[in-house]
Motif scaffolding. Structure first.
Motif, PDB file in Angstrom:
ATOM      1  N   THR A 229       0.822  -1.220   0.000  1.00  0.00           N
ATOM      2  CA  THR A 229       0.000   0.000   0.000  1.00  0.00           C
ATOM      3  C   THR A 229       0.848   1.259   0.000  1.00  0.00           C
ATOM      4  O   THR A 229       0.388   2.323  -0.420  1.00  0.00           O
ATOM      5  N   ASP A 230       2.083   1.157   0.470  1.00  0.00           N
ATOM      6  CA  ASP A 230       2.979   2.324   0.524  1.00  0.00           C
ATOM      7  C   ASP A 230       4.061   2.234  -0.543  1.00  0.00           C
ATOM      8  O   ASP A 230       5.195   2.642  -0.316  1.00  0.00           O
ATOM      9  N   HIS A 231       3.720   1.712  -1.735  1.00  0.00           N
ATOM     10  CA  HIS A 231       4.761   1.456  -2.732  1.00  0.00           C
ATOM     11  C   HIS A 231       5.430   2.739  -3.220  1.00  0.00           C
ATOM     12  O   HIS A 231       6.624   2.746  -3.529  1.00  0.00           O
ATOM     13  N   GLN A 232       4.692   3.879  -3.260  1.00  0.00           N
ATOM     14  CA  GLN A 232       5.340   5.127  -3.686  1.00  0.00           C
ATOM     15  C   GLN A 232       6.396   5.564  -2.686  1.00  0.00           C
ATOM     16  O   GLN A 232       7.478   6.031  -3.068  1.00  0.00           O
ATOM     17  N   THR A 233       6.098   5.402  -1.410  1.00  0.00           N
ATOM     18  CA  THR A 233       7.069   5.775  -0.370  1.00  0.00           C
ATOM     19  C   THR A 233       8.293   4.869  -0.426  1.00  0.00           C
ATOM     20  O   THR A 233       9.435   5.337  -0.295  1.00  0.00           O
ATOM     21  N   ARG A 234       8.074   3.568  -0.608  1.00  0.00           N
ATOM     22  CA  ARG A 234       9.197   2.633  -0.711  1.00  0.00           C
ATOM     23  C   ARG A 234      10.061   2.955  -1.924  1.00  0.00           C
ATOM     24  O   ARG A 234      11.293   2.916  -1.843  1.00  0.00           O
ATOM     25  N   ALA A 235       9.416   3.262  -3.043  1.00  0.00           N
ATOM     26  CA  ALA A 235      10.174   3.538  -4.266  1.00  0.00           C
ATOM     27  C   ALA A 235      11.057   4.767  -4.091  1.00  0.00           C
ATOM     28  O   ALA A 235      12.237   4.766  -4.490  1.00  0.00           O
ATOM     29  N   LEU A 236      10.531   5.841  -3.502  1.00  0.00           N
ATOM     30  CA  LEU A 236      11.325   7.050  -3.316  1.00  0.00           C
ATOM     31  C   LEU A 236      12.463   6.816  -2.324  1.00  0.00           C
ATOM     32  O   LEU A 236      13.597   7.248  -2.557  1.00  0.00           O
ATOM     33  N   ALA A 237      12.148   6.120  -1.203  1.00  0.00           N
ATOM     34  CA  ALA A 237      13.202   5.841  -0.219  1.00  0.00           C
ATOM     35  C   ALA A 237      14.307   4.999  -0.845  1.00  0.00           C
ATOM     36  O   ALA A 237      15.500   5.216  -0.585  1.00  0.00           O
ATOM     37  N   CYS A 238      13.927   4.029  -1.679  1.00  0.00           N
ATOM     38  CA  CYS A 238      14.915   3.201  -2.378  1.00  0.00           C
ATOM     39  C   CYS A 238      15.773   4.056  -3.309  1.00  0.00           C
ATOM     40  O   CYS A 238      17.003   3.928  -3.343  1.00  0.00           O
ATOM     41  N   ALA A 239      15.130   4.961  -4.068  1.00  0.00           N
ATOM     42  CA  ALA A 239      15.865   5.807  -5.013  1.00  0.00           C
ATOM     43  C   ALA A 239      16.836   6.730  -4.291  1.00  0.00           C
ATOM     44  O   ALA A 239      17.981   6.944  -4.748  1.00  0.00           O
ATOM     45  N   LEU A 240      16.410   7.311  -3.163  1.00  0.00           N
ATOM     46  CA  LEU A 240      17.295   8.198  -2.406  1.00  0.00           C
ATOM     47  C   LEU A 240      18.515   7.447  -1.888  1.00  0.00           C
ATOM     48  O   LEU A 240      19.645   7.963  -1.915  1.00  0.00           O
ATOM     49  N   GLU A 241      18.301   6.224  -1.405  1.00  0.00           N
ATOM     50  CA  GLU A 241      19.443   5.452  -0.900  1.00  0.00           C
ATOM     51  C   GLU A 241      20.359   5.030  -2.048  1.00  0.00           C
ATOM     52  O   GLU A 241      21.591   5.004  -1.888  1.00  0.00           O
TER      53      GLU A 241
END
Length: 700
Positions: free
Chosen positions: A524-536
């Protein structure tokens, strides 16, 4: 651990469990004893002892009809003397009393004189004493009296008219022990030929399955009522006891009769279904009615009347008089097939359990659950049929139930061990497979193997695309070994970041990667996971590039694009190749955003959909970008490396409003931050005469 190591560990685990099961079995807990006794009872119900062709064991029953005719119990001893004389006249060989005559007869004239006035007592002086009459009758007829074993110290002890012989190396026999006894009156004891213990030791469920042949009381061995009846009937004066050095009793010999016993010297009673034809009411005997069966017979005198409370539970599921238990034991010993549970039965059962369980566990571990189940069923059938055959043909009591339970538990343990080994193998495959695709995808496929089939579904997902700049030039400048090592380290770092955020590695494209969120498992929080992954990933690739450049490898920056939208996800690899991926416009846009970085001068570009789902992450607006081949613009952002860039936001507001001061604002920012690529891009647009937020791309 190697395969052989895993097999050895499983075998050690199984063997340890088997040894523990055997040790528990040898300890014989109450539950196992109860189950075993219930099975032995069932054997007797299925096949009770057959009526012998000839028997010399009869019962004289002080039944309800005798009490109604002759009066309530206890009867006067002169009446008991008459009963004994009638049995002598009928030719009885031995009369056995399952009755305790511990007190004087209160109806005897000798006792009444002490309670009557002297005038009346004088009139009774010439009358005979009832106890003496009974003693005289006992002198004339070989008889055995009963005594009671007690938990209290004895006040009286029965006379010993026998000798006991044991092997020199035998230990102290393990006969049931009591503190004392309550025996008959001394004059009666002296007149009888023998006396035996009437005491039973029922099991915890109240069923009498065994009769002791001897008991231990006050340091001496005393026979049971059944044993004394046999001894007097056979005109013997010696008991020979076979016992081992531990005191476990094997047999008790009475003349020519050898009686196999339990380790504690108890005779297992093989019950007949009905002994009513061998029972005579006491009132009929007292009337002198002739019965040829009494000639040379062992006659037991007891009561079946409920009021006298001498009723016992038998393995056949009914209550019988206690005297009948003695009669059954005597008849079995003299005329029937002995029923025995040998002292070596328990070790043999434990050894059988161990060997059968080892065979079963070996088959289960090396073949499979079905073969193991069939082998388990076959072994259980052999155990139970063999035990029944031993009982029905040879009178041997072997316990198949407890080994069967142990065998079933062993099969369960081996099945669990095999299942754990299978799980370990699955984990190994999962770990190995996860080096190629995402662990969450592997886990999903393990739990839902049906999704290996072709097909897909529509799903709202997020996508992260990455690409390494300047990799083509590196291939020409670096050795293949060094280049491969560097790229493996680079890709491994990004993949581990993706997996930490539970992303699915959709594919690797040379030095670029596509990472999918919310598939195959919904997030349900895939947008948040995607951005956090990209930042890391951005942080990692910058540090990795700096390390490589310091080592002399001119590694470029990594461009990253992040977008969210609807796509079709599933297996699109054909019937022979599993290729789990996403298809759709949202996937193409994410890939285009990654490539757009080279025009914008940025290294991370995200869409409005990602920005909306992460309002707390500081970002700088890039503009409304119309991708090549598209009609509608998409608003793009660059996540900030600082908490907030107020100066950029102010300059961008002027740009969005097409204010003339926008050029001046971005020129001032560029002077302050000449290395800020996005500021340089926005200034160059303004200098080229472009106004507003709309950016139209002419290239992909």
């Amino acid at each position: 651990m190697t395969v052989s190591g895993h097999l050895a560990s499983r075998l050690l685990l199984v063997c340890a469990g088997l040894l523990a099961a055997c040790a528990l079995y040898l300890a014989e807990p109450t539950l196992l004893q109860t189950l075993r006794n219930s099975l032995f009872d069932q054997y007797q119900r299925w096949q009770p002892r057959a009526e012998p062709a000839e028997t010399k064991v009869l019962l004289v029953d002080i039944d309800e009809s005798s009490l109604a005719r002759l009066g309530q119990w206890p009867w006067p001893r002169n009446l008991m003397a008459q009963l004994l004389d009638r049995l002598r006249e009928a030719g009885a060989a031995v009369v056995v009393f399952d009755v305790l005559f511990a007190e004087p007869d209160r109806s005897s004239p000798a006792q009444l004189r002490n309670r009557l006035p002297s005038e009346l007592a004088a009139q009774l002086k010439g009358l005979p004493d009832h106890d003496q009459l009974f003693a005289d009758a006992l002198e004339r007829q070989p008889s055995v009296l009963g005594f009671a074993a007690t938990r209290a110290a004895s006040q009286t002890a029965p006379l010993s008219r026998f000798a006991v012989r044991m092997r020199a190396d035998a230990g102290t026999p393990r006969f049931p022990a009591y503190a004392g006894t309550a025996s008959a009156l001394p004059e009666l004891e002296n007149a009888a030929k023998g006396s035996g213990a009437m005491t039973f030791q029922p099991d915890s469920d109240g069923v009498v399955r065994r009769v002791p042949l001897m008991i231990r009381s006050d340091g001496q061995l005393l026979p049971s009522l059944a044993a004394e009846a046999i001894r007097v009937y056979l005109k013997q004066n010696l008991y020979r006891i076979d016992a081992n050095e531990h005191g476990d009793i094997i047999q008790v010999h009475i003349g020519p009769e050898s009686l196999p016993t339990s380790r504690s010297g108890e005779l297992w009673v093989h019950y007949r279904e009905d002994m009513s034809t061998q029972s005579l009411p006491a009132w009929q005997v007292l009337q002198g009615r002739p019965d040829a069966r009494l000639q040379d017979a062992i006659v037991l005198v007891g009561s079946s009347a409920q009021g006298l409370q001498d009723l016992r539970f038998s393995p056949l599921g009914r209550m019988i008089p206690g005297v009948q238990v003695h009669a059954q034991a005597i008849e079995q010993a003299l005329y029937g097939k002995p029923l025995q549970r040998p002292y070596w039965a328990t070790p043999l059962e434990a050894l059988t359990l161990l060997l059968a369980a080892l065979l079963l566990c070996g088959l289960t571990l090396t073949t499979g659950a079905l073969t193991g189940a069939l082998a388990c069923a076959a072994l259980l059938a052999v155990l139970n049929l063999g035990a029944w055959w031993a009982y029905s043909r040879h009178g041997l009591l072997f316990d198949p139930l407890s080994p069967s339970l142990g065998l079933a538990l062993s099969y369960l343990g081996a099945s669990i061990a095999r299942h754990r080994a299978s799980e370990r193998q699955q984990r190994w495959v999962r770990a190995a497979f996860s080096r190629y695709i995402s662990p969450n995808l592997v886990e999903h496929l393990v739990r839902h193997p049906a999704q290996l089939r072709l097909g897909g579904e529509r799903r709202h997902c997020s996508f992260v695309f990455t690409d390494l700049t300047g990799s083509t030039a590196l291939m020409d400048e670096q050795s293949p070994e060094r280049l491969v090592s560097m790229l493996n380290e680079y890709l491994e770092g990004i993949i581990q970041i993706a997996f930490r955020h539970e992303g699915t590695l959709e594919r690797i494209m040379g030095d670029g990667l596509a990472i999918l969120f919310s598939a195959p498992l919904v997030q349900t929080d895939h947008q948040t996971r995607a951005l956090a992954c990209a930042l890391e990933i951005r942080q990692f690739t910058r540090q990795h590039a700096a390390n490589q450049q310091a080592a002399g490898v001119p590694l470029g920056c990594t461009r990253i694009g992040v977008h969210s939208g609807e796509a079709v996800v599933g297996n699109f690899g054909g019937s022979t190749l599993f290729d789990y991926r996403a298809l759709g416009d949202a996937v193409n846009i994410a890939a285009r955003l990654e490539g757009l970085n080279r025009y914008l001068g940025t290294d991370l570009c995200v869409s409005e959909a990602i920005r909306a789902a992460n309002p707390n992450v500081p970002m700088r607006t890039i503009g409304d970008v119309v991708l090549k081949g598209k009609q509608q613009p998409i608003r793009l952002y660059e996540p900030c490396e600082m908490d907030i860039d107020n100066a950029y936001d102010a300059a961008y507001a002027l740009l969005a409003a097409e204010h003339p001061n926008a050029v001046e604002a971005f020129s001032a920012l560029h002077a302050q931050r000449p290395d800020d690529a996005l500021i340089s891009y926005q200034l160059q647009r303004l200098l080229n005469g472009q106004r507003g937020e709309r950016i139209v791309m002419t290239e992909k």
